[in-house]
Scaffold this active site. Structure first.
Site, PDB file in Angstrom:
ATOM      1  N   GLU A 109       0.853  -1.195   0.000  1.00 44.46           N
ATOM      2  CA  GLU A 109       0.000   0.000   0.000  1.00 44.46           C
ATOM      3  C   GLU A 109       0.884   1.238   0.000  1.00 44.46           C
ATOM      4  O   GLU A 109       0.646   2.201  -0.708  1.00 44.46           O
ATOM      5  CB  GLU A 109      -0.901  -0.011   1.250  1.00 44.46           C
TER       6      GLU A 109
ATOM      7  N   ASP B 272      -7.335   0.470   8.408  1.00 49.92           N
ATOM      8  CA  ASP B 272      -5.999   1.061   8.249  1.00 49.92           C
ATOM      9  C   ASP B 272      -5.909   2.378   9.007  1.00 49.92           C
ATOM     10  O   ASP B 272      -5.442   3.383   8.489  1.00 49.92           O
ATOM     11  CB  ASP B 272      -5.678   1.258   6.755  1.00 49.92           C
TER      12      ASP B 272
HETATM   13 ZN   LIG Z   1      -1.521   2.209   6.276  1.00 49.87          ZN
END
Ligand SMILES: [Zn+2]
Length: 465
Positions: A328, A356
């Site tokens: 990511e 997240d």
């Molecule tokens: Zn992250």
């Protein structure tokens, strides 16, 4: 004729609302018992804390392309199999492979000061002698534009504080522009390097790294984060008219792209297995600290939410799919690989959830989708009242970086929300480590996620688009 159409439209709209409200009431009632079972199992038998401890301490940080990230992928595959998930697999993805190398920086004049720096993710290195140049301090891009060519041959320091008076996410979004684009903007005027004040409101002289960009038509110059303390020191000297000379050495290199993978596991649906509720985190981290907050916590919350459902032998109507995305941090290559592999059945993805934002106490979810879908998510969230994580909000922006490939394609998206007041204090630093974690908070996250996930996967009518 026109009035008839308007009347019919109103009727359809009201009818729709009534239908939705009717189901709303049923959802809160029908799933109350199973929600309390899930809550009990998550809070009493949860293993999120142990999982995160192992990932943090026995594997460590997990930069895209690193051996540790490969170890984490192998660990996650084995853990999902042991947790009783089905169709567990590693789906291949190519990822960038940038390495930091040795780095250092110091102020040489007007007085010697060691600077605490972290090269930004993706930066080029300097030569082995480093760059020695005068520093120009700017507060923002406007100040840079006013100076223009005066920064030629110099190092530009962006000293733009992350604001404390804004909501955390918004404050981060504003301040992070200098990290992302600072090198490009300074290079356009001929600067030889860019330094960026770390994106945080709190510092014990800790630098924060993160992604940065280059642009094809602009020279690439080295870029690094300095601490708040270092940035303020240089600001004070600059205001006094002192000539500041800094020596900067970065050993960073970009190697050929590496093989990596998204880790996927499922509980297959009993009635509509082709319909998918996706739950996710990202397994990669920066190469500092142990990535416990970002995003080890999100990964174990997603894994444990699914394990809790499997442990209770609940088999929802739709398939639950957990995805731990790779890379990511350096450009979402894991989520792009997921899109390339699965885009032909994105229409069967009923909802996508991402965790997240750390592992602190959960607040609820942000939601991106239609109003009718939001009404159903609100009703499910009434089951989270006892966990005090029932605060759902309709988001005008994104709800999760990795799932943006899905939400951009029209899939309703949810982002787990946590108390984020201290999230950015350790974000992308050597201080993002396991002892900041709290066992109960992690378990509350798992319970919150598992209840939302299970009801979305099992409710009679699929979440509408
Ligand atoms: Zn992250």
């Amino acid at each position: 004729m026109m009035r008839l159409i308007v009347f019919l439209l109103c009727f359809m709209l009201v009818g729709n609302l009534i239908a939705v409200q009717g189901q709303d009431k049923r959802l809160g009632k029908d799933y109350a018992k199973v929600a309390s079972q899930i809550m009990g199992t998550a809070l009493i038998e949860g293993q999120a804390y142990e999982k995160l401890e192992y990932l943090s301490d026995n594997i460590g940080n997990r930069l895209s392309g690193s051996t540790q990230l490969n170890q984490a992928i192998e660990w996650a595959v084995n853990a999902m199999k042991a947790d009783g998930l089905e169709n567990v697999r590693a789906e291949a993805a190519k990822v960038p492979h940038w390495v930091r190398g040795e780095e250092s920086a110091e102020i040489i004049t007007p007085a010697k000061h060691k600077l605490n720096i972290l090269g930004l993710g993706g930066t080029i290195g300097t030569t082995s002698e480093g760059i020695t140049a005068e520093v120009i301090v700017v507060r923002n891009f406007d100040e840079l534009d006013k100076l223009g060519e005066q920064v030629k041959g110099k190092i530009v320091l962006y000293n733009s504080p992350m604001r404390k008076d804004l909501p955390t996410g918004q404050a981060y979004g504003e301040a992070v522009r200098y990290r992302g684009n600072g090198a490009i903007r300074a290079a356009k005027y001929g600067a030889v390097a860019a330094l960026v004040r770390s994106v945080t409101t709190v510092s014990l002289n800790t630098p924060h790294t993160g992604a940065m960009r280059y642009q094809d038509d602009t020279p690439k110059i080295p870029a690094a984060a300095v601490t708040i303390e270092n940035a303020e020191l240089m600001q004070r000297l600059y205001v006094k008219g002192e000539k500041i000379i800094v020596k900067l050495k970065l050993g960073a290199q970009t190697l050929p792209d590496a093989d990596s993978a998204n880790v996927v596991g499922e509980i297959r649906g009993s009635e509509k297995p082709e319909e998918i509720i996706l739950v996710s985190g990202h397994l990669d981290s920066w190469d500092v600290g142990t990535g416990s907050n970002d995003d080890g916590a999100g990964c174990v919350i997603a894994m444990e939410a699914v394990r809790t459902i499997a442990r209770l032998k609940l088999r929802p109507k739709r398939t639950i799919r957990v995805v731990l995305f790779t890379n990511e941090e350096k450009g979402l290559f894991g989520s792009f690989a997921y899109r390339d592999t699965h885009k032909q059945n994105f229409d069967k993805h009923v909802a996508a959830i991402e965790a997240d934002s750390g592992g602190t106490r959960p607040i609820g979810f942000s939601f991106k989708g239609s109003n009718s879908a939001f009404a159903l998510v609100q009703e499910i969230s009434t089951l989270l009242r006892n966990l005090r994580s029932d605060n759902v909000e309709l988001s005008s922006g994104g709800v999760g970086a990795d799932i943006s490939v899905l939400t951009d394609a029209g899939v309703p998206g949810l982002g787990l929300r946590n108390n984020s007041s201290h999230y950015f204090d350790v974000h992308h630093t050597d201080a993002d480590t396991f002892e900041k974690m709290d066992r109960t908070d992690l378990a509350l996250n798992v319970a919150t996620m598992a209840i939302m996930l299970y009801v979305l996967a099992d409710m009679p009518q699929a979440l509408p688009r």
